[in-house]
Design an enzyme around this catalytic site. Structure first.
Site, PDB file in Angstrom:
ATOM      1  N   THR A  30       0.837  -1.198   0.000  1.00  0.00           N
ATOM      2  CA  THR A  30       0.000   0.000   0.000  1.00  0.00           C
ATOM      3  C   THR A  30       0.868   1.242   0.000  1.00  0.00           C
ATOM      4  OG1 THR A  30      -0.154   0.010   2.425  1.00  0.00           O
ATOM      5  CG2 THR A  30      -1.926  -1.104   1.206  1.00  0.00           C
ATOM      6  N   ASN A  32       0.825   4.952   1.481  1.00  0.00           N
ATOM      7  CA  ASN A  32       0.174   5.737   2.529  1.00  0.00           C
ATOM      8  C   ASN A  32       0.208   7.210   2.168  1.00  0.00           C
ATOM      9  OD1 ASN A  32      -0.224   3.811   5.086  1.00  0.00           O
ATOM     10  ND2 ASN A  32       1.546   3.179   3.896  1.00  0.00           N
ATOM     11  N   GLU A  85      -4.651   4.228   3.090  1.00  0.00           N
ATOM     12  CA  GLU A  85      -3.663   3.305   2.539  1.00  0.00           C
ATOM     13  C   GLU A  85      -4.202   2.794   1.211  1.00  0.00           C
ATOM     14  OE1 GLU A  85      -2.465   0.335   5.423  1.00  0.00           O
ATOM     15  OE2 GLU A  85      -3.136   1.665   7.032  1.00  0.00           O
TER      16      GLU A  85
END
Length: 120
Positions: A30, A32, A85
């Site tokens: 992911t 962020n 995320e």
């Protein structure tokens, strides 16, 4: 279970380091997003959720690809801070910390959940 109608919404921010759980622990890397105070305030008013849409990392190409994103306090890990995320449904050849990404959120898939373990 059906989601209430959700108007599309947009986020644009710089990619920052998170807890490093998405890719290494869960198998879904992911990105962020850095969140300013006014953005956190608006997102905190929403329910914790998993959303879908389109996104890109601002580069020469600006290629839009499908994304799934987690927005909220992440109850599984008992996070206190609101986070966003983003998982891009595409393999990137390198990290892009510090780059700017744009996300167009089209709908909500489900609420965030607390699972019995990371394999759940």
């Amino acid at each position: 279970m059906t989601s209430p109608t959700l108007a599309p919404w947009f986020l644009r921010s710089i990619v920052v380091r998170g807890h490093q759980r998405g890719g290494s622990l869960l198998g879904f890397p992911t990105a962020n997003m850095f969140l300013q105070a006014d953005t956190v305030e608006k997102l905190a008013a929403m329910e914790n959720g998993v959303f879908y849409g389109w996104g890109c990392v601002e580069t020469a190409k600006d290629e839009m690809v499908p994304v799934v994103l987690s927005v909220g306090h992440n109850p599984h890990f008992a996070d206190k801070a609101v986070s966003v995320e983003v998982h891009f449904v595409k393999k990137f050849t390198a990290d892009f910390y510090g780059a700017t990404m744009r996300i167009l959120v089209l709908g909500k898939l489900r609420d965030q959940k607390k699972y019995t373990g990371v394999d759940a």
